[in-house]
Design an enzyme around this catalytic site. Structure first.
Site, PDB file in Angstrom:
ATOM      1  N   ASP A 184      29.849  28.972  47.533  1.00  0.00           N
ATOM      2  CA  ASP A 184      30.773  29.100  48.649  1.00  0.00           C
ATOM      3  C   ASP A 184      30.104  29.849  49.797  1.00  0.00           C
ATOM      4  OD1 ASP A 184      33.506  29.414  50.020  1.00  0.00           O
ATOM      5  OD2 ASP A 184      34.036  28.481  48.118  1.00  0.00           O
ATOM      6  N   HIS A 215      36.329  32.959  52.586  1.00  0.00           N
ATOM      7  CA  HIS A 215      36.690  31.916  51.631  1.00  0.00           C
ATOM      8  C   HIS A 215      36.010  32.141  50.286  1.00  0.00           C
ATOM      9  CE1 HIS A 215      36.779  27.858  49.791  1.00  0.00           C
ATOM     10  NE2 HIS A 215      37.954  27.794  50.384  1.00  0.00           N
ATOM     11  N   SER A 380      41.104  23.780  47.129  1.00  0.00           N
ATOM     12  CA  SER A 380      40.022  24.734  46.897  1.00  0.00           C
ATOM     13  C   SER A 380      40.569  26.037  46.336  1.00  0.00           C
ATOM     14  CB  SER A 380      39.264  25.014  48.195  1.00  0.00           C
ATOM     15  OG  SER A 380      40.007  25.839  49.052  1.00  0.00           O
TER      16      SER A 380
END
Length: 1026
Positions: A184, A215, A380
């Site tokens: 990520d 994120h 996600s």
């Protein structure tokens, strides 16, 4: 890829670097060896002036052997690239790809659709590569496409405890000993939520390991946070792979290097909350296969492109990957969650069931970028929920050799809870059930299993679309694509051939079954394609037929002591179908799938040019994907719709009333054109929904790479109009290269023409309807607005031959396409089918005020194919021939080899759906072990670290936070114990005190005298005198 449905969307632009190439090798070699192989290959090219150099890759994997190299080649010719691929140690040469993402504001669709826009090179929001699949926390989720207006409850709960991870924590299982990788945006070094970050690596060109977006931190927190918003496996070993920059840029080569390093580090679980539609990105797909072959359990998000069907993302759509969809906390499928089926297998086959499972992905809480918690939505988010659960589950198994990508997926799908009223292309096998998965995994024996585990064409809605239409004699075979999961080993095979055993008491001999399958099951999986057809003797019969297919899978035994050196597993696939008598020809519609092309592999643009943030046509153009609503409507009107996945030469036209061609991009074989003309002369009818085709506009909507000054041109327009014109020219018909849009009313129905073409030529005795529309082509090319009067858009024609069929043309398919439909025209499709099937001309069309004289085609030349297009690279019809593509030889029609039935005289089960019991594991008999008090260790707060908790409601729990709802029974129990203790203490005190004599009450004198007299009388025996 479109990442959200809100007004703020993540706009993505894909750039193909045509001067940088990924050179894939057949094995792992040192940097020196790779350089020698490339030098040797390019010397053989004979181009001494060729400029090239190896691009340095400074990352943790650069010190180890690799199976690829990144090479910069200036002005590489096709011959030099072919020379590279001819080298014995070079497997493949592919362009380097870049994804650039930026936050961009888009007007709402209702405002953006009609207004004049400035047309530039398209900026793709659906990338050719993979991107993060999260949505902003402000996204307002609906539970269905046309759901009623209601405000869903916002429940910011800890997802790990909702899924009962605390039950396993209390058993002492917290993810210890499991290596989990997060690919990520990175993670900061001193984040207070994590105590076991083993390694942080950077694979980007930025000199930082920290997360600048938040994120990656959120994803890692869902998996392994130890405080506040708790993760599933706080004691797991975290490996952070930073593969996206703070500008949200990534390259294919970064992923390949990072994947190689993950294999080297023997990662157990890998979360990939990214995805894209390109399942033909070979270096990426091959590396995912290699990862899972090395026992890495990959969990990936299925995509945020729902509620449209056919929107699965790669790599989640691969058989060896656990693909995860999203639900909300009310167990409704999230609107954003992508739907199946897979489109790899089109046009000849049928897609597989995906997602594999669903779990919470809407309003989930996870770690903030620096501290505290935040809420996010998207698949996600659902992906790390499953990745965390998988990590926790893996830590509960004593024999870790039993845990592999197949066995873990088997445990998850066998234990999943099916959601009511939801089909398999939305929910897969159902909702994640962590405790049941634990029970199965801890009683697991290596074996094979099937997904789906049965075929029931009568079970609705779960088995949609199979249950939506019965089968009958003479129809196209129904294809069910079953996935074989092989938990016995990374490689396997099917022993002999699958066996078809019809149940005689349940009319199993009324159906024929053909089976095709993977010659090798690798890695961990393969396919089993089951084709079902009705036997001739059941042409007029109606009823239910049942049977089963037996499949035996064998894998090499890792332990040589096994008998024969192989492990075997036999699985049964029950089959149940509903048969009806063959419908009349007029009710049967044949959908042409063979001539539909989509991305990948080529650039095929969208049919609606207004959708500049969604330019790729990638949903498969199938009746069960982006034409699902149309299919459902036709079924509700009593039509039977079948799919033609082969050339037009491969079907019996006497069986069908209408051939339906929608948005066709493929060319036609000369033999197809000849046969269609003959079929229409003999009574077959034809309906064509076309789309735009204009070479000037095609040049305008090309992709441009500012760094390399390279253009990527679309290979057709919305439809391949020149090819369609070749098909219908014999009847004096043709479409134009005009490009029009606008609102109008037809037969009292509101209509919207979205980037359609017009009819350029039509027979003089036909019916033609014209409308006033905007010239969208002029707007695209010159940013000017003009209205064109009398644009022919609809034509109806009865062929002159005796008993001949009818032809209907319409210039736009967007009104029946779910992708960007604004106003449906299903009523028009009904009217056209009434005309083609029953020769009933709708009065609303034949007597319309919009009827005009048919155009003769003299006003402007017919559209020509784009010069220099590369359609032949992706076409099933064309092949390159000295720079001038020509048709390939007509392929043979598919021939099914029907399995020889082995009837069994036994009664079939009445209900095929029951929980999959792997090797007779009964979940009710697998009891949970005795629970012992245990809580994961918690790192104490650092000096100066905030002790505040980001918990709703102002509750301040202890250092190891428990869900508020779950602590209430604890407090109630403690309170009861306090009350009970109080009473016990009081009782004990009362018993221990000495007894005091009660004071005697002094009686009055007259009572005492009376009592003495009575005693004296009793003594003398005399009664008292009254």
């Amino acid at each position: 890829m479109q990442l959200g449905l809100s007004r703020h969307a993540l706009c993505l632009q894909c750039v193909i670097y045509c001067t940088e190439y990924i050179i894939g090798f057949t094995g792992y070699f040192s940097a020196k060896a790779r350089s020698l192989y490339i030098s040797s290959a390019l010397r053989n090219a004979g181009d001494g002036a060729l400029e090239w150099h190896i691009v340095p890759r400074e990352n943790p994997a650069s010190d180890f052997p690799s199976d690829f190299e990144l090479v910069h080649i200036r002005q590489a010719s096709a011959s030099s690239l072919l020379t590279l691929e001819d080298h014995p140690y070079i497997k493949r040469v592919t362009p380097q790809r870049k994804v650039f993402r930026m936050l961009k504001y888009f007007p709402s669709p209702c405002n953006a659709t009609r207004g004049t826009q400035k047309w530039q090179s398209w900026q793709s929001s659906r990338p050719f590569r993979r991107t993060s699949l999260s949505l902003g926390s402000g996204f307002w989720h609906a539970t269905g496409r046309h759901s009623s207006r209601r405000l869903l409850r916002a429940i910011p709960r800890h997802v790990a405890q909702i899924l009962q991870a605390d039950v396993l924590w209390q058993m002492g299982h917290t993810g210890s000993g499991v290596k989990v990788a997060v690919f990520d945006t990175g993670l900061s070094e001193k984040h207070p939520h994590f105590k076991n970050v083993k390694e942080r690596t950077n694979w980007t060109n930025e000199k930082t390991l920290d997360d600048g977006l938040g994120h990656g931190t959120f994803v890692a927190g869902v998996i392994a946070s130890m405080r506040e918003c708790q993760g599933f496996a706080p004691d797991s070993e975290l490996h952070i792979f930073r593969v996206f920059t703070n500008n949200q840029v990534s390259y294919t080569s970064w992923f390949l290097d990072a994947f190689n390093y993950a294999i080297l580090k023997k990662i157990d679980v890998l979360n990939l909350s990214i995805g894209g539609p390109d399942f033909m990105d070979h270096p990426f797909v091959d590396k995912v296969w290699e990862l899972t072959a090395n026992r890495v359990i990959m969990v990936s998000a299925i995509g945020n492109d729902g509620p449209l069907y056919g929107t699965l993302n790669n790599p989640a759509d691969q058989m060896d990957v656990i693909g995860v969809g999203g639900i909300d906390f009310e167990d409704n499928i999230a609107r954003f969650s992508s739907r199946g089926m897979t489109t790899w297998e089109l046009p000849g086959g049928y897609g597989r069931v995906k997602p594999d499972i669903v779990t919470y992905g809407s309003g989930v809480r996870g770690s903030g970028m620096k501290e505290g918690c935040r809420s996010l939505s998207g698949t996600s988010v659902a992906s790390p929920v499953v990745a965390g659960a998988v990590t926790l589950l893996a830590s509960t198994v004593l024999n870790r050799e039993l845990v592999n990508p197949a066995s873990m997926k088997q445990a998850l799908i066998a234990s999943a809870r099916r959601l009511p009223g939801v089909n398999m292309f939305e929910q897969g096998h159902g909702k994640l059930d962590l405790i049941r998965a634990y029970q199965i995994l801890n009683s697991y024996r290596p074996q094979a299993s099937l997904s789906p585990s049965y075929i029931d064409l009568t079970e609705c809605p779960y088995m949609w679309p199979y249950c939506s239409q019965p089968i009958y004699y003479g129809g196209m075979p129904t294809i069910v694509n079953v996935t074989i999961l092989n938990g016995m080993g990374v490689t396997g095979r099917i022993v002999d051939k699958p066996i078809w055993q019809p149940y005689l008491p349940q009319n199993g001999d009324h159906i024929d079954v053909a089976v095709s399958y993977s010659p090798v099951l690798w890695p961990w999986a393969g396919y089993l394609a089951v084709s079902i057809s009705v036997a001739k003797k059941a042409a007029s019969w109606e009823g239910i037929a049942q049977g089963h297919v037996m499949v035996t899978v064998a894998s090499p035994a890792e332990n040589d002591s096994e008998v024969g050196g192989e492990l075997t597993s036999t699985v049964k696939l029950p089959i149940k179908v509903k048969i009806v008598p063959t419908p009349p020809r007029s009710k049967r519609v044949l959908w042409d799938q063979y001539h539909n092309l989509r991305y990948p592999p080529g650039y095929f643009p969208r049919d609606n040019l207004r959708m500049k943030n969604d330019p790729l046509d990638w949903n498969g153009d199938h009746i069960h994907t982006n034409f699902r609503d149309m299919y459902q409507h036709l079924r509700s009107m009593g039509y039977f719709v079948e799919v033609l996945g082969a050339p037009i030469t491969c079907f019996d036209a006497s069986q069908y009333g209408t051939l339906l061609m929608v948005d066709s991009e493929e060319e036609y074989f000369p033999e197809e054109i000849t046969k269609l003309r003959r079929d229409i002369d003999n009574g077959l009818s034809l309906i064509i929904f076309s789309d735009w085709y204009n070479t000037s506009v095609m040049r305008k909507v090309k992709f441009y790479d500012e760094n390399t000054r390279q253009w990527w041109m679309p290979d057709t327009g919305g439809a391949n109009v020149p090819a369609l014109n070749d098909l219908i020219s014999v009847w004096g018909m043709a479409f134009s290269d005009g490009l029009y849009e606008g609102d109008f009313t037809l037969a009292d129905h509101d209509m919207y023409y979205a980037s359609g073409c017009s009819i350029a030529r039509f027979p003089e005795d036909g019916i033609v309807i014209a409308k006033n529309l905007k010239d969208q082509g002029l707007e695209v090319l010159k940013q000017e607005t003009a209205v064109v009067e009398g644009v022919p858009i609809l034509g109806l024609y009865q062929t002159p031959s005796d008993g001949g069929g009818r032809i209907a043309l319409y210039g736009d398919s967007n009104c029946i396409d779910d992708s960007h439909r604004q106003k449906d025209c299903f009523w028009l499709l009904d009217a056209l089918l009434q005309y083609t099937s029953y020769s009933m001309t709708p009065p609303s069309l034949s007597h319309s005020h919009s009827r005009v004289s048919p155009p003769t085609g003299q006003e402007r030349p017919l559209p020509q194919r784009l010069e220099g297009n590369h359609l032949y690279r992706y076409s099933k019809v064309l092949e390159a021939h000295l720079g001038d593509p020509k048709p390939r030889p007509l392929p043979a029609c598919p021939h099914l080899s029907w399995a020889k039935p082995q009837p069994v005289n036994e009664t079939a089960p009445s209900n095929l759906w029951k929980h999959q019991k792997l090797l007779s594991v009964d979940l009710d008999k697998v009891a949970l072990p005795n629970v012992r008090a245990y809580r994961p260790q918690v790192r104490p707060l650092s000096p100066g670290e905030s002790g505040a908790w980001d918990i709703p409601g102002g509750i301040m729990p202890g250092r190891y936070n428990q869900e508020v709802g779950q602590t209430i029974p604890v407090f109630a129990f403690l309170g009861a114990m306090v009350v009970l203790s109080f009473f016990v203490v009081q009782l004990t005190k009362a018993k221990s005190k000495p007894k005091r004599r009660k004071p005697r009450i002094k009686r009055p004198t007259y009572l005492q005298q009376q009592q003495q007299q009575q005693q004296q009388q009793t003594t003398t025996g005399k009664n008292p005198t009254v």
